[in-house]
Each structure stands twice: as structure tokens, then as C-alpha cells.
Design a protein around this motif. Structure first.
Motif, short mmCIF file in Angstrom:
data_model
loop_
_atom_site.label_atom_id
_atom_site.label_comp_id
_atom_site.label_asym_id
_atom_site.label_seq_id
_atom_site.Cartn_x
_atom_site.Cartn_y
_atom_site.Cartn_z
N VAL A 53 0.84 -1.19 0.00
CA VAL A 53 0.00 0.00 0.00
C VAL A 53 0.88 1.24 0.00
CG1 VAL A 53 -1.67 1.31 1.37
CG2 VAL A 53 -1.97 -1.14 1.08
N GLU A 54 1.95 1.24 0.78
CA GLU A 54 2.84 2.39 0.84
C GLU A 54 3.48 2.65 -0.52
OE1 GLU A 54 4.07 1.89 5.53
OE2 GLU A 54 5.57 1.63 3.99
N SER A 55 3.81 1.61 -1.26
CA SER A 55 4.44 1.85 -2.55
C SER A 55 3.45 2.47 -3.53
CB SER A 55 5.05 0.56 -3.11
OG SER A 55 4.06 -0.42 -3.30
N VAL A 56 2.17 2.05 -3.48
CA VAL A 56 1.16 2.69 -4.32
C VAL A 56 0.96 4.13 -3.85
CG1 VAL A 56 -1.27 2.67 -5.02
CG2 VAL A 56 0.01 0.54 -4.92
N ASP A 57 0.89 4.29 -2.53
CA ASP A 57 0.73 5.64 -1.97
C ASP A 57 1.88 6.55 -2.38
OD1 ASP A 57 -1.62 4.96 -0.73
OD2 ASP A 57 -0.74 4.70 1.26
N GLN A 61 1.67 9.80 -4.64
CA GLN A 61 2.16 11.05 -4.06
C GLN A 61 3.20 11.71 -4.97
OE1 GLN A 61 3.77 10.60 -0.13
NE2 GLN A 61 3.43 12.75 0.38
N SER A 62 4.04 10.90 -5.60
CA SER A 62 5.06 11.47 -6.49
C SER A 62 4.43 12.15 -7.71
CB SER A 62 6.03 10.37 -6.95
OG SER A 62 5.40 9.48 -7.86
N LEU A 63 3.19 11.74 -8.02
CA LEU A 63 2.48 12.35 -9.14
C LEU A 63 1.55 13.47 -8.69
CD1 LEU A 63 1.47 9.08 -11.05
CD2 LEU A 63 3.37 10.63 -11.58
N GLY A 64 1.49 13.70 -7.38
CA GLY A 64 0.58 14.71 -6.85
C GLY A 64 -0.86 14.23 -6.84
N LEU A 65 -1.05 12.92 -6.83
CA LEU A 65 -2.40 12.33 -6.89
C LEU A 65 -2.73 11.54 -5.63
CD1 LEU A 65 -2.22 11.02 -10.57
CD2 LEU A 65 -3.27 13.13 -9.76
N GLU A 66 -2.15 11.96 -4.49
CA GLU A 66 -2.35 11.21 -3.25
C GLU A 66 -3.81 11.13 -2.82
OE1 GLU A 66 -1.00 15.37 -2.44
OE2 GLU A 66 -0.01 13.72 -3.45
N LYS A 67 -4.65 12.04 -3.31
CA LYS A 67 -6.06 12.00 -2.90
C LYS A 67 -6.77 10.76 -3.44
CE LYS A 67 -8.06 14.95 -6.53
NZ LYS A 67 -8.76 16.21 -6.74
N TYR A 68 -6.16 10.07 -4.39
CA TYR A 68 -6.76 8.84 -4.93
C TYR A 68 -6.27 7.58 -4.21
CZ TYR A 68 -8.24 12.03 -8.56
OH TYR A 68 -8.80 13.09 -9.22
N SER A 69 -5.41 7.74 -3.22
CA SER A 69 -4.89 6.59 -2.48
C SER A 69 -6.01 5.76 -1.86
CB SER A 69 -3.93 7.05 -1.38
OG SER A 69 -2.77 7.58 -1.93
N ILE A 70 -7.01 6.43 -1.33
CA ILE A 70 -8.12 5.73 -0.69
C ILE A 70 -8.85 4.84 -1.69
CG2 ILE A 70 -10.35 6.05 0.45
CD1 ILE A 70 -9.15 8.66 1.63
N THR A 71 -9.02 5.33 -2.90
CA THR A 71 -9.68 4.54 -3.94
C THR A 71 -8.88 3.28 -4.26
OG1 THR A 71 -10.54 6.59 -4.90
CG2 THR A 71 -10.58 4.62 -6.30
N PHE A 72 -7.57 3.42 -4.37
CA PHE A 72 -6.73 2.26 -4.67
C PHE A 72 -6.73 1.27 -3.50
CE2 PHE A 72 -5.36 5.13 -7.92
CZ PHE A 72 -5.00 4.31 -8.98
#
Length: 111
Positions: A53-57, A61-72
Motif C-alpha cells: 500500500v505504501e508503494s502505491v501511496d 504522491q510522487s504524481l501529486g495524486l495522493e487524494k486517490y490513495s483511498i480509492t486504490f
């Protein structure tokens, strides 16, 4: 002597309802190592899960898309699954077009 023999053949009395749910002290001690082994196994599984999960997060995050972490996380997508995802897969998850394109471009450079 006849009276004592009659007492020995009586079946044991059932435990009161308040004691039925409680294990005997001896069995609790015997089960303690098993419980700690289960905790150790569970923690190693959760550590592995958290690493994925941290690697996806961190990727998001590196793409500035951390708000989608919950969805993944809700879809149980780890990096292995993410590497195989298509535009249609991301669209089915509800990821908007802009972020989908950023994710796919970043994944292409990782492969």
C-alpha cells in the motif's frame, strides 16, 4: 461405603452459566504461546500489506495524486496490479481522465 460409591457414580454437575464462557485458567496459560504466534503471523502479513500500500501511496504522491490513495486501497490495488492496469480499469475505478493519463504515463516509464 455404599453411600460413598453412589456419590462417585453421580455425573458431574454442570457449571453455572457465568462460568461456561470462561476458559479454565490452565487452558488460558496453555493457549498464550499460540496467541502470540498468531499475533506475530498477523503482524508480518499486515507489514507486507502495508509495504504494498505504501508503494502505491508513494507512487501516487510522487504524481501529486495522493487524494486517490483511498480509492486504490478500497479496490485492493497494489503495485503489481497497478502495473497491469489499463485506462479502462482506472476509469472503472472512478479515476478522472487527467489523473488516469498521468498514472499510465508514469507506469510506462517504470516498465
Amino acid at each position: 461405603t455404599i453411600y460413598s460409591q453412589a456419590m462417585d457414580t453421580d455425573p458431574p454437575k454442570p457449571k453455572p452459566a457465568s462460568e461456561v464462557g470462561r476458559p479454565a485458567r490452565k487452558s488460558v496459560i496453555a493457549e498464550a504461546p499460540v496467541a502470540s504466534e498468531k499475533k506475530a503471523a498477523a503482524s508480518s502479513v499486515s507489514k507486507k500489506k502495508n509495504q504494498k500500500v505504501e508503494s502505491v501511496d508513494s507512487f501516487l504522491q510522487s504524481l501529486g495524486l495522493e487524494k486517490y490513495s483511498i480509492t486504490f486501497q478500497a479496490e485492493e490495488v497494489d503495485m503489481t496490479a497497478l502495473l497491469h492496469m489499463t485506462d479502462e480499469d482506472l476509469k472503472a475505478m472512478g479515476i478522472p481522465m487527467g489523473p488516469r493519463k498521468k498514472i499510465l504515463l508514469a507506469l510506462e516509464s517504470k516498465v
